[in-house]
Design an enzyme around this catalytic site. Structure first.
Site: not given
Ligand code: PLI
Length: 447
Positions: A60, A112-113, A203, A246, A370, A437
């Site tokens: 933990y 970003f969303t 970011d 990513k 998008r 979305f």
């Molecule tokens: O999906 P998260 O919570 O791990 O991360 C959010 C996020 C933050 N910044 C940027 C630039 C992103 O691209 C992002 C998530 N992007 C997604 C899910 C995408 O499909 O692009």
């Protein structure tokens, strides 16, 4: 390990997309042939990462894997403190809560969303200060992610530095088409903000891909390694949020990294409220190990060249056939300009959403809207936001598909483009309150 793909019939796809309310997020993955919805959490882990998964220390508190992750983060990104989170938005939530006060303004290089939503939920307002070229799909500016320094300076003059807790700086700017920032621009942002005592929070989600474009395009950067450029980008900022799903090649995970001890203390405390203990942040030990290894792999030259090269392969093919895409081709995805493909559809009939559904219907290839659906509504007025960019994103998972898959995708997009006169606009019949979305539903309008 290989993942089997399943081909579907036209009738099956017609049923699936209707049941999904013409929203590709609501499709079941078993009904998808080639999945270009996102590059988030969909990349293939390496043999080394899988080996790391077997070395999960699921204590933990104080897991060995946390310390491996902390070492990897410090080695590659160079920040002092690490707060692991379940994914990127967990880190965005924490940093927004700490730094933003009601009425604050957060300038950034395109929204970003999830990032913008967390800034708003904390009482702040996002202000777009990206260069104008970023809103023009046809502009071939090599660094369309750059901040317009005049816009940033006038925001500081207008609102005052005290109202600006930080500049929200993205790399490989997602909503602009995966467009990079230059080192020169980031250095200028750094010196301007420093003069006013304003932080820069990065970011860092696709920082290695951005570094690759710097290496290729920015004068004097050709001999440096990706790791060196990544290190310099981070060194020009005060902290970062990271969606590790990513660049970092894991299926789940993220973190917040910081240099200031006091902010770190607050963040690690909020971590235990919203994510999990500060040495796991919602992740299993094995996830942290895979992430620690993924961070190292993300800056390997051959990997990043092959990754961005595959995106370029698909983009060049489409552009060569006259299909309007965002230029220059981005780092993680090819973006189709839906306004140009469907000029007869007004934005209120959601051309990008309609085009994305049409591509799925043609071949089972899943893409993502998008445009206006993603942009949502102004939180103060409740009015819809109509962005200039109305795009369909074909996003490539890392290390998953072959060039032959890209040929199938390209041929489907070409077929849809040739029969574009038959695509109907959509009306939204269900709209959730946040990040619409993901869950909105639509119906086709009559022809
Ligand atoms: O999906 P998260 O919570 O791990 O991360 C959010 C996020 C933050 N910044 C940027 C630039 C992103 O691209 C992002 C998530 N992007 C997604 C899910 C995408 O499909 O692009």
């Amino acid at each position: 390990m290989v993942e089997r793909v399943r081909m579907t019939s036209r009738e099956e796809r017609e049923r699936a997309i209707r049941d999904a309310g013409y929203n590709t997020f609501l499709l079941r993955s078993r009904d998808v042939y080639i999945d270009l919805l996102t590059d988030s959490g969909t990349s293939a882990m390496s043999d080394e990462q899988w080996a790391g998964m077997m070395r999960g220390d699921e204590a933990y508190a104080g897991s060995t894997n946390f310390y491996h992750l902390e070492d990897a983060m410090r080695r590659v990104y160079g920040y002092r403190y690490l707060v692991p989170t379940h994914q990127g938005r967990g880190a965005e939530h924490i940093i927004s809560k700490i730094l933003i006060r009601p009425g604050d303004i957060i300038p950034g290089n395109m929204y970003f969303t999830t990032t913008k939503l967390h800034q708003e939920l904390a009482g702040g307002k996002f202000l777009d200060v990206i260069i104008d070229e970023a809103h023009d799909p046809a502009s071939t500016h090599p660094f369309k992610g750059n901040v317009d320094l005049d816009k940033l300076e006038s925001a500081i003059r207008k609102y005052g530095a005290k109202k600006i807790p930080y500049v929200s700086m993205a790399v490989s700017v997602n909503m602009a088409g995966g467009q990079p920032i230059s080192l020169e621009n980031l250095r200028a942002v750094r010196s301007l903000t420093k003069a006013h005592g304003i932080r820069v929070i990065l970011d860092a989600t696709r920082v290695a891909e951005n570094a690759y474009f710097i290496k290729r395009r920015e004068p004097g950067q050709q001999k440096r390694t990706i790791a060196e450029i990544v290190g310099e980008i981070c060194s020009l900022t005060d902290g970062c949020t990271m969606s590790a799903k990513k660049d970092c090649l894991v299926n789940v995970g993220g973190f917040l990294a910081l240099n200031e001890e006091e902010i770190y203390e607050q963040a690690s405390n909020l971590c235990v409220v919203y994510e999990g203990l500060h040495t796991y942040g919602g992740l299993a030990g094995r996830d942290m190990e895979a992430l620690a290894i993924g961070i190292g792999e993300s800056v390997e030259e051959d990997h990043i060249r092959a990754r961005v090269g595959q995106v370029e392969y698909l983009g060049k093919k489409l552009a060569g056939w006259g299909i309007p895409i965002v230029l220059p081709i981005g780092g993680h995805a090819v973006f189709i300009d839906a306004r140009k493909v469907l000029p007869r559809l007004p934005q209120k009939h959601f051309p990008a959403q309609a085009l994305s559904a049409a591509i799925y219907l043609d071949s089972g290839v899943r893409t993502m809207e998008r445009g206006a659906v993603s942009a949502g509504r102004n939180r103060e007025t409740g009015k819809p936001i109509w962005p200039r960019l109305e795009l369909v994103r074909l996003t490539l998972p890392r290390r998953v598909y072959t060039q032959a898959h890209m040929d199938v995708v390209a041929e489907s997009v070409l077929a849809v483009h040739e029969s574009r006169d038959q695509i109907l606009g959509l009306k939204m019949v269900y709209e959730p309150r946040f990040l619409r979305f993901f869950q909105a539903k639509f119906q086709p309008l009559d022809s």
